[in-house]
Design a protein around this motif. Structure first.
Motif, PDB file in Angstrom:
ATOM      1  N   PRO A  76      40.434  52.841  41.418  1.00 31.99           N
ATOM      2  CA  PRO A  76      39.374  51.813  40.829  1.00 31.99           C
ATOM      3  C   PRO A  76      40.120  50.593  40.225  1.00 31.99           C
ATOM      4  N   GLN A  77      41.436  50.802  39.517  1.00 27.93           N
ATOM      5  CA  GLN A  77      42.052  49.633  39.110  1.00 27.93           C
ATOM      6  C   GLN A  77      42.457  48.693  40.108  1.00 27.93           C
ATOM      7  N   ASN A  78      43.141  49.299  41.205  1.00 23.37           N
ATOM      8  CA  ASN A  78      43.498  48.351  42.362  1.00 23.37           C
ATOM      9  C   ASN A  78      42.422  47.809  43.106  1.00 23.37           C
ATOM     10  N   ALA A  79      41.001  48.443  43.106  1.00 18.92           N
ATOM     11  CA  ALA A  79      39.974  48.109  43.745  1.00 18.92           C
ATOM     12  C   ALA A  79      39.293  46.802  43.039  1.00 18.92           C
ATOM     13  N   LYS A  80      39.438  47.002  41.795  1.00 18.81           N
ATOM     14  CA  LYS A  80      38.800  45.985  40.733  1.00 18.81           C
ATOM     15  C   LYS A  80      39.370  44.450  40.980  1.00 18.81           C
ATOM     16  N   MET A  81      40.874  44.673  41.222  1.00 21.58           N
ATOM     17  CA  MET A  81      41.618  43.491  41.374  1.00 21.58           C
ATOM     18  C   MET A  81      41.060  42.782  42.637  1.00 21.58           C
ATOM     19  N   ARG A  82      40.523  43.278  43.654  1.00 21.21           N
ATOM     20  CA  ARG A  82      40.218  42.798  44.829  1.00 21.21           C
ATOM     21  C   ARG A  82      38.602  42.252  44.975  1.00 21.21           C
ATOM     22  N   MET A  83      37.937  42.697  43.819  1.00 18.05           N
ATOM     23  CA  MET A  83      36.366  41.926  43.881  1.00 18.05           C
ATOM     24  C   MET A  83      35.915  41.458  42.741  1.00 18.05           C
ATOM     25  N   GLY A  84      35.002  40.669  42.948  1.00 20.98           N
ATOM     26  CA  GLY A  84      34.192  39.952  41.925  1.00 20.98           C
ATOM     27  C   GLY A  84      32.681  40.329  42.126  1.00 20.98           C
ATOM     28  N   VAL A  85      31.855  40.355  40.830  1.00 23.63           N
ATOM     29  CA  VAL A  85      30.638  40.798  40.711  1.00 23.63           C
ATOM     30  C   VAL A  85      29.938  39.942  39.738  1.00 23.63           C
ATOM     31  N   VAL A  86      28.697  39.504  40.408  1.00 20.62           N
ATOM     32  CA  VAL A  86      27.423  39.064  39.684  1.00 20.62           C
ATOM     33  C   VAL A  86      26.561  40.012  39.510  1.00 20.62           C
ATOM     34  N   THR A  87      26.419  40.488  38.333  1.00 23.31           N
ATOM     35  CA  THR A  87      25.386  41.748  38.001  1.00 23.31           C
ATOM     36  C   THR A  87      23.873  41.264  38.288  1.00 23.31           C
ATOM     37  N   GLN A  88      23.094  41.945  38.252  1.00 22.30           N
ATOM     38  CA  GLN A  88      21.796  41.636  38.200  1.00 22.30           C
ATOM     39  C   GLN A  88      21.173  41.049  36.843  1.00 22.30           C
ATOM     40  N   PHE A  89      21.828  41.306  35.869  1.00 22.98           N
ATOM     41  CA  PHE A  89      21.552  40.677  34.491  1.00 22.98           C
ATOM     42  C   PHE A  89      22.655  39.819  34.047  1.00 22.98           C
ATOM     43  N   ASN A  90      22.425  38.989  33.295  1.00 17.20           N
ATOM     44  CA  ASN A  90      23.308  37.804  32.766  1.00 17.20           C
ATOM     45  C   ASN A  90      24.198  38.466  31.951  1.00 17.20           C
ATOM     46  N   THR A  91      25.510  38.468  32.315  1.00 16.11           N
ATOM     47  CA  THR A  91      26.360  39.189  31.404  1.00 16.11           C
ATOM     48  C   THR A  91      27.752  38.423  31.028  1.00 16.11           C
ATOM     49  N   LEU A  92      27.212  36.975  30.819  1.00 13.66           N
ATOM     50  CA  LEU A  92      28.114  36.020  30.448  1.00 13.66           C
ATOM     51  C   LEU A  92      28.378  36.511  28.780  1.00 13.66           C
ATOM     52  N   ASP A  93      29.668  36.192  28.474  1.00  9.77           N
ATOM     53  CA  ASP A  93      29.883  36.687  27.103  1.00  9.77           C
ATOM     54  C   ASP A  93      29.246  35.539  25.930  1.00  9.77           C
ATOM     55  N   ARG A  94      28.418  36.095  25.539  1.00 10.52           N
ATOM     56  CA  ARG A  94      27.667  34.996  24.228  1.00 10.52           C
ATOM     57  C   ARG A  94      28.589  34.537  23.317  1.00 10.52           C
ATOM     58  N   SER A  95      29.488  35.335  22.969  1.00  7.89           N
ATOM     59  CA  SER A  95      30.380  34.990  21.833  1.00  7.89           C
ATOM     60  C   SER A  95      31.403  33.709  22.297  1.00  7.89           C
ATOM     61  N   LEU A  96      31.287  33.465  23.551  1.00  8.09           N
ATOM     62  CA  LEU A  96      32.129  32.432  23.841  1.00  8.09           C
ATOM     63  C   LEU A  96      31.569  31.391  24.766  1.00  8.09           C
ATOM     64  N   ASN A  97      32.248  30.206  24.587  1.00  7.77           N
ATOM     65  CA  ASN A  97      31.388  29.011  25.613  1.00  7.77           C
ATOM     66  C   ASN A  97      31.903  29.206  27.033  1.00  7.77           C
ATOM     67  N   VAL A  98      31.363  28.274  27.744  1.00  6.79           N
ATOM     68  CA  VAL A  98      31.303  28.333  29.333  1.00  6.79           C
ATOM     69  C   VAL A  98      32.935  28.413  29.783  1.00  6.79           C
ATOM     70  N   ARG A  99      33.694  27.312  29.096  1.00  8.05           N
ATOM     71  CA  ARG A  99      35.014  27.190  29.613  1.00  8.05           C
ATOM     72  C   ARG A  99      35.540  28.816  29.012  1.00  8.05           C
ATOM     73  N   GLU A 100      35.738  29.135  27.976  1.00 16.12           N
ATOM     74  CA  GLU A 100      36.098  30.290  27.388  1.00 16.12           C
ATOM     75  C   GLU A 100      35.689  31.564  28.212  1.00 16.12           C
ATOM     76  N   ASN A 101      34.417  31.553  28.822  1.00 20.67           N
ATOM     77  CA  ASN A 101      34.196  32.581  29.599  1.00 20.67           C
ATOM     78  C   ASN A 101      34.879  32.752  30.839  1.00 20.67           C
ATOM     79  N   LEU A 102      35.444  31.585  31.467  1.00 21.54           N
ATOM     80  CA  LEU A 102      36.190  31.537  32.654  1.00 21.54           C
ATOM     81  C   LEU A 102      37.863  31.944  32.332  1.00 21.54           C
ATOM     82  N   TYR A 103      38.205  31.437  30.861  1.00 21.99           N
ATOM     83  CA  TYR A 103      39.344  31.466  30.820  1.00 21.99           C
ATOM     84  C   TYR A 103      39.764  32.818  30.369  1.00 21.99           C
ATOM     85  N   TYR A 104      38.918  33.379  29.678  1.00 24.91           N
ATOM     86  CA  TYR A 104      39.322  34.862  29.417  1.00 24.91           C
ATOM     87  C   TYR A 104      39.187  35.752  30.612  1.00 24.91           C
ATOM     88  N   HIS A 105      38.187  35.456  31.197  1.00 21.87           N
ATOM     89  CA  HIS A 105      37.916  36.152  32.527  1.00 21.87           C
ATOM     90  C   HIS A 105      39.405  36.337  33.463  1.00 21.87           C
TER      91      HIS A 105
END
Ligand code: ATP
Ligand code: MG
Lengths: 313, 306
Positions: A76-105
């Motif tokens: 799974p580790q190598n597979a996860k490297m190769r894919m991106g996911v937008v899940t059915q529900f909003n899973t944005l990190d609510r403790s972070l702002n928009v830029r931080e969401n991208l940065y920490y990802h």
């Protein structure tokens, strides 16, 4: 020979419990590089479960998934490297702002602080989110939140992007905007797997569509072919000032016409293909045509034909 | 920018056309990279772990004031009332400890220990329960290229760090506020560090275990049924040896890991007080840590992967 970016082989998932749920009952399909592949099916069809297995978050009962030739179940580790996911529900990190969401990802994907900052800013620019940098996820509209999730999902340059009902609950405007972005991503070489229960979405976006119901794939083809499989590509509904049997038999005799059906106030003509519309109408005009409507067959009708029921929405 | 503007501005012209992309400086790398030619998909668990930790520390730093006051409030009031006020107004429990040792001295290891233990439970358990049960935010981190248990381990380590910070916040309070003398003496530094390390680890692992187990709606229940007995019967306000007069309770509380944290700290911070044998609390702490670590990681993995 096109490269297979995703191979799903004989996938089975039974959720154990008091009452076992057979969510996926033997699903197989391949997705080629650069494709937008749709999984179309009603609620509970097993779409999310299939995506969940491919994205390593659901353990299959049996079957295999290869992501860019990497086994997603055993590695799974190598597979996860190769894919991106937008899940059915909003899973944005609510403790972070928009830029931080991208940065920490980006940080989660091994970027250094400097690289992550650069990538986050680049994404904000590309997805036109520069005026939302400091916004909190809860303050974003549905469409914007979805755009941020999309930006986040592709931040680490995945080969494969999973979108689970990306436009569910969005207004038509936001839906359109999202479709645009998905198409652009495709042009840039990302392969997309998208689940939906919107016929129109599958029709507009997908190169190929798998119709899923009760954990099984009923049919896989291009939207065009799926519709053709109904027997006709397009219907014409004609209204005449006066309908004579002579005129009708003349139309029926045309090469372009497959079948003709007389309804109460109009005549329904099924055409061999959509290019024949003009020719038939030209003919009808000489017979005193009053009104005309063109009915393109929809995936909805394909779905009803395959499953014997309507898509629940 | 609204979606309306987004459409009007023409995404295609800003995202697709090479000429436009060129003007945006770094954009061309976006193109080539997505075409898969310049990307090496190399996994580095260490960097991912570090990234997850950086995220948690960032969130903590945003709420540092809140965190500090939340941590300090209860022990502050406790020492203020019982170790400052009571002696002044002539009320108090000197207890059966004898040997002229103040209640304030008993409180030092107890309050430091409970602050550390509860801190990890609160810092990891509460947000995790909500995360797993309601908001599903964890899903993005679950997609990070590491095994899921490592994401859980990061939570434990982060909980342990908060736990340590809590101990450091509470320590000066319980030393400085009391109106009676406090006898603190550290004779064995390595043992002190070991006990604190184990206490913090237990705290983080306990948080992960509870957070993965408890439904968000049951959090209130968890507090009354678990956290309260854990503290009240955790030898925080009295040394374990003094329970000898209630023998059955002295034995019963041994299932409470809090007891070993308190007793361990009692040994390393306030050796003048009677306390449990070193081998006993060390062994108990290590077993507790191992069990909670294993249970927490197992439960967490099972919650994230269905
Ligand atoms: N974690 C789970 N435990 C038990 N059953 C589950 C679980 N997740 C999904 N199911 C069941 O599996 C079946 C397929 O669910 P799935 O979410 O894959 O469907 P879907 O096609 O994504 O539907 P929707 O359009 O509602 O998102 C459903 O009957 C669902 O109730
Ligand atoms: Mg679903």
């Amino acid at each position: 020979m096109k490269e297979k970016v995703l191979q799903v082989v004989e996938l089975v998932k039974t959720y154990t419990g008091l009452r076992p749920v057979h969510a996926v009952r033997g699903i197989s399909f391949d997705v080629m590089k650069g494709e937008i592949f749709g999984l179309l099916g009603p609620n509970g069809a097993g779409k999310t479960t299939t995506v969940g297995i491919a994205t390593t978050r659901v353990v299959p009962t049996s079957g295999t998934v290869l992501v860019d030739s990497v086994n997603a179940i055993s590695d799974p580790q190598n597979a996860k490297m190769r894919m991106g996911v937008v899940t059915q529900f909003n899973t944005l990190d609510r403790s972070l702002n928009v830029r931080e969401n991208l940065y920490y990802h980006c940080r989660y994907f091994g970027y250094s602080s400097k690289e992550a900052k650069a990538r986050a800013d680049e994404l904000l620019e590309l997805f036109q989110l520069t005026d939302k940098v400091k916004s909190k996820p809860i303050d974003l509209s549905g469409g914007l939140a979805q755009r941020v999730q999309l930006a986040r999902a592709i931040a680490h340059y995945p080969k494969l992007l999973f979108l689970d009902e990306p436009t569910a609950g969005l207004d038509p405007q936001s839906r359109l905007a999202l479709w645009e972005v998905v198409k652009v991503l495709q042009e840039q070489g990302v392969t997309v797997i998208l689940t939906t229960h919107y016929m129109e979405e599958a029709d507009v976006l997908c190169d190929r569509v798998a119709i899923v119901d009760h954990g099984k794939i009923l049919k896989v083809d291009t939207p065009e072919n799926l519709k053709k499989s109904l027997g006709a590509s397009t219907f014409l509904d004609l209204k005449f000032v006066e309908t004579t049997t002579d005129d009708l038999s003349k139309i029926e005799a045309m090469d372009e016409v497959l079948e003709i059906e007389q309804l109460t106030d109009r005549v329904r003509i099924s055409l061999k293909d959509s290019d024949s519309v003009a020719i038939v109408i030209q003919k009808a005009v000489t017979m005193g045509l009053k009104d005309v409507s063109i009915i393109e067959p929809t995936l909805e009708s394909v779905f009803i034909k395959l499953t014997g029921r309507e898509l629940r929405d | 920018m609204t979606d309306q503007d987004f459409v009007n501005s023409g995404v295609d012209s800003t995202l697709t056309k090479p000429s436009n992309l060129d003007q945006q400086g770094s954009a061309p790398s976006f193109r080539t990279a997505l075409n898969g030619t310049t990307i090496s998909y190399k996994v580095s668990s260490g960097r991912t772990f570090y990234g997850l930790m950086a995220r948690d520390l960032r969130v903590l730093s945003k709420n540092l004031g809140e965190f500090a006051s939340r941590t300090a409030m209860q022990p502050f009031l406790f020492v203020f009332v019982f170790a400052y006020l009571f002696p002044k107004i002539g009320q108090g429990f000197s207890g059966s400890v004898g040997r002229n040792i103040s209640f304030a001295t008993i409180l030092v290891p107890g309050l430091v220990g409970v602050a550390a233990t509860m801190s990890g439970i609160m810092a990891v358990g509460l947000p995790l329960a909500i995360d797993l049960g309601v908001t599903k935010e964890i899903e993005d981190r679950a997609m990070a290229p590491v095994p899921v248990w490592l994401i859980g381990l990061e939570k434990i380590v982060f909980g342990a760090i908060q736990s340590l910070i809590s101990a450091l916040i509470v320590f000066p309070l319980v030393i400085l506020i009391p109106s009676t003398p406090v006898q603190v003496h550290v004779a064995n530094w390595p043992l002190l560090i070991l006990v604190i390390f184990l206490a913090c680890l237990i705290s983080g692992a306990f948080g992960l275990t509870l957070g993965s187990m408890v439904q968000p709606v049951k959090i209130g229940l968890m507090f009354s049924l678990l956290v309260l007995p854990l503290t009240m019967l955790g030898c925080i306000y009295y040394p374990w040896s003094s329970l000898s007069s209630v023998r059955w309770l002295q034995i019963a509380v041994l299932i409470n890991p809090m007891v070993y944290v308190s007793e361990g700290l009692r040994d390393v911070l306030t050796p003048a007080l009677p306390h449990m044998a070193v081998w006993a609390f060390l062994m108990a702490l290590m077993i507790t840590a191992a069990v909670l670590l294993f249970a927490g990681l197992k439960l967490f993995t099972r919650r994230v992967m269905s």
